[in-house]
Design an enzyme around this catalytic site. Sequence first.
Site, PDB file in Angstrom:
ATOM      1  N   GLY A   1       5.217   0.239  16.025  1.00  0.00           N
ATOM      2  CA  GLY A   1       4.992   1.033  17.227  1.00  0.00           C
ATOM      3  C   GLY A   1       5.307   2.505  17.032  1.00  0.00           C
TER       4      GLY A   1
ATOM      5  N   GLU B   1      -0.951   9.577  14.119  1.00  0.00           N
ATOM      6  CA  GLU B   1      -2.271   9.654  13.469  1.00  0.00           C
ATOM      7  C   GLU B   1      -2.350   8.833  12.176  1.00  0.00           C
ATOM      8  OE1 GLU B   1      -3.645  13.774  13.195  1.00  0.00           O
ATOM      9  OE2 GLU B   1      -2.576  14.045  15.091  1.00  0.00           O
ATOM     10  N   GLY B   2      -1.206   8.630  11.527  1.00  0.00           N
ATOM     11  CA  GLY B   2      -1.201   7.780  10.330  1.00  0.00           C
ATOM     12  C   GLY B   2      -1.653   6.374  10.702  1.00  0.00           C
ATOM     13  N   HIS B   3      -1.057   5.825  11.791  1.00  0.00           N
ATOM     14  CA  HIS B   3      -1.474   4.491  12.251  1.00  0.00           C
ATOM     15  C   HIS B   3      -2.942   4.515  12.694  1.00  0.00           C
ATOM     16  CE1 HIS B   3       2.977   4.384  13.147  1.00  0.00           C
ATOM     17  NE2 HIS B   3       2.849   3.301  12.414  1.00  0.00           N
TER      18      HIS B   3
ATOM     19  N   GLN C   1      14.327  -6.358   8.973  1.00  0.00           N
ATOM     20  CA  GLN C   1      14.188  -5.406   7.861  1.00  0.00           C
ATOM     21  C   GLN C   1      15.121  -4.202   7.981  1.00  0.00           C
ATOM     22  OE1 GLN C   1       9.903  -4.812   8.945  1.00  0.00           O
ATOM     23  NE2 GLN C   1      10.274  -2.679   8.450  1.00  0.00           N
TER      24      GLN C   1
ATOM     25  N   GLY D   1      -0.360   1.864   4.921  1.00  0.00           N
ATOM     26  CA  GLY D   1      -0.383   3.280   4.558  1.00  0.00           C
ATOM     27  C   GLY D   1       0.245   3.494   3.185  1.00  0.00           C
TER      28      GLY D   1
ATOM     29  N   LYS E   1       1.903   5.938   2.342  1.00  0.00           N
ATOM     30  CA  LYS E   1       3.224   6.594   2.422  1.00  0.00           C
ATOM     31  C   LYS E   1       4.318   5.597   2.044  1.00  0.00           C
ATOM     32  CE  LYS E   1       5.509   7.788   6.217  1.00  0.00           C
ATOM     33  NZ  LYS E   1       6.869   7.264   5.975  1.00  0.00           N
TER      34      LYS E   1
ATOM     35  N   ILE F   1      -1.335  10.432   5.728  1.00  0.00           N
ATOM     36  CA  ILE F   1      -1.805  11.455   6.680  1.00  0.00           C
ATOM     37  C   ILE F   1      -0.665  12.447   6.885  1.00  0.00           C
ATOM     38  CG2 ILE F   1      -2.714  11.882   9.003  1.00  0.00           C
ATOM     39  CD1 ILE F   1      -4.615  10.204   7.325  1.00  0.00           C
TER      40      ILE F   1
ATOM     41  N   ARG G   1       9.638   8.314  12.250  1.00  0.00           N
ATOM     42  CA  ARG G   1      11.014   8.818  12.142  1.00  0.00           C
ATOM     43  C   ARG G   1      11.075  10.352  12.212  1.00  0.00           C
ATOM     44  NH1 ARG G   1      11.900   3.926   8.756  1.00  0.00           N
ATOM     45  NH2 ARG G   1      13.496   2.739   9.852  1.00  0.00           N
TER      46      ARG G   1
HETATM   47  O1  PAF Z   1       5.626  -0.300   7.758  1.00  0.00           O
HETATM   48  C1  PAF Z   1       6.029  -0.815   8.826  1.00  0.00           C
HETATM   49  O2  PAF Z   1       5.881  -0.266   9.915  1.00  0.00           O
HETATM   50  C2  PAF Z   1       6.730  -2.166   8.780  1.00  0.00           C
HETATM   51  O3  PAF Z   1       7.463  -2.301   7.610  1.00  0.00           O
HETATM   52  C3  PAF Z   1       5.772  -3.352   8.954  1.00  0.00           C
HETATM   53  C4  PAF Z   1       4.748  -3.418   7.837  1.00  0.00           C
HETATM   54  C5  PAF Z   1       5.059  -3.242  10.290  1.00  0.00           C
HETATM   55  C6  PAF Z   1       6.552  -4.671   8.942  1.00  0.00           C
HETATM   56  O4  PAF Z   1       7.476  -4.735   9.984  1.00  0.00           O
END
Ligand code: PAF
Length: 280
Positions: free
Chosen positions: A31, A35-37, A61, A147, A149, A176, A187
């Site tokens: 979430g 623009e990268g997403h 994670q 991505g 990145k 991007i 971040r």
């Molecule tokens: O790159 C991310 O945003 C996360 O590591 C992912 C791939 C959505 C897994 O939670």
Amino acid sequence: MQIVSTIKEVREIVKEWKKQDLSVGYVPTMGYLHEGHASLIKAARKGNEKVVVSIFVNPMQFGPTEDLASYPRDLEKDARLCEAEGVDLIFHPEPEEMYDESFCSFTDINGLSNALCGLSRPIHFRGVCTVLNKFFNIIQPDRAYFGQKDAQQAAIVKQFVKDLNIPVEIIRCPIIREEDGLAKSSRNTYLSQEERQAALCLSKAIFLGQDMVKNGETDAKKVTEAMIGRIKEEPMADIEYVKAVNGLTMQDVSVIKAPTLVAMAVRIGSTRLIDNFVVE
Ligand code: PAF
């Protein structure tokens, strides 16, 4: 566009699509989309008949001292971006939907995760692979988009789907950048104005390294040392690593040649940023 939060709903929707033989592209996200997403969603839109985006800040994670609680969230804004990009389905589960009380199975990967970001974030890639394995099983996409990145993440995902025979094609999309060079990242919102300015030392070092390689330099030590020198010109920067590795194995290399990945993690204040370039 539909927004659902249960695994059952996703399965029902995807089952209907599969009955009609429609291809499914998947963009996994945490979430706070930027623009990268959007570029990943565009690629998924172009290559598939249906597009699913997951929005899930995956607790598994994040290490105990990391930014799970403060990770930025804005579902309404994310939904607007997805709608504008032509997404068909957003899957936005609660943590309990993904990990019930009895949960105890993990997807781990050796080797590739014991380098670069994996050294300072020891449980990170296990968490990423575990949640993606679950999402791949739930959504059953034909293609999934990542991505560049997060180059180490993309390499790890490619390896684990191959090792576990998961029938999904992993597609990597370019980094991007903001107009001034900073790689787009959720971040980046943590950065104060002064830190945002200081963060440019990452992309400046990337561009310097890229230029050296373009001009024929193949000595990994010379390139990474020059990049470190550039970052150190910024007093707010604290380098975690700047490394040249094989882009497939993540093992250090001394000579830069395809497929070398030159990657860095640098803290600006308390914000950890990453950036990289690949030698093709
Ligand atoms: O790159 C991310 O945003 C996360 O590591 C992912 C791939 C959505 C897994 O939670």
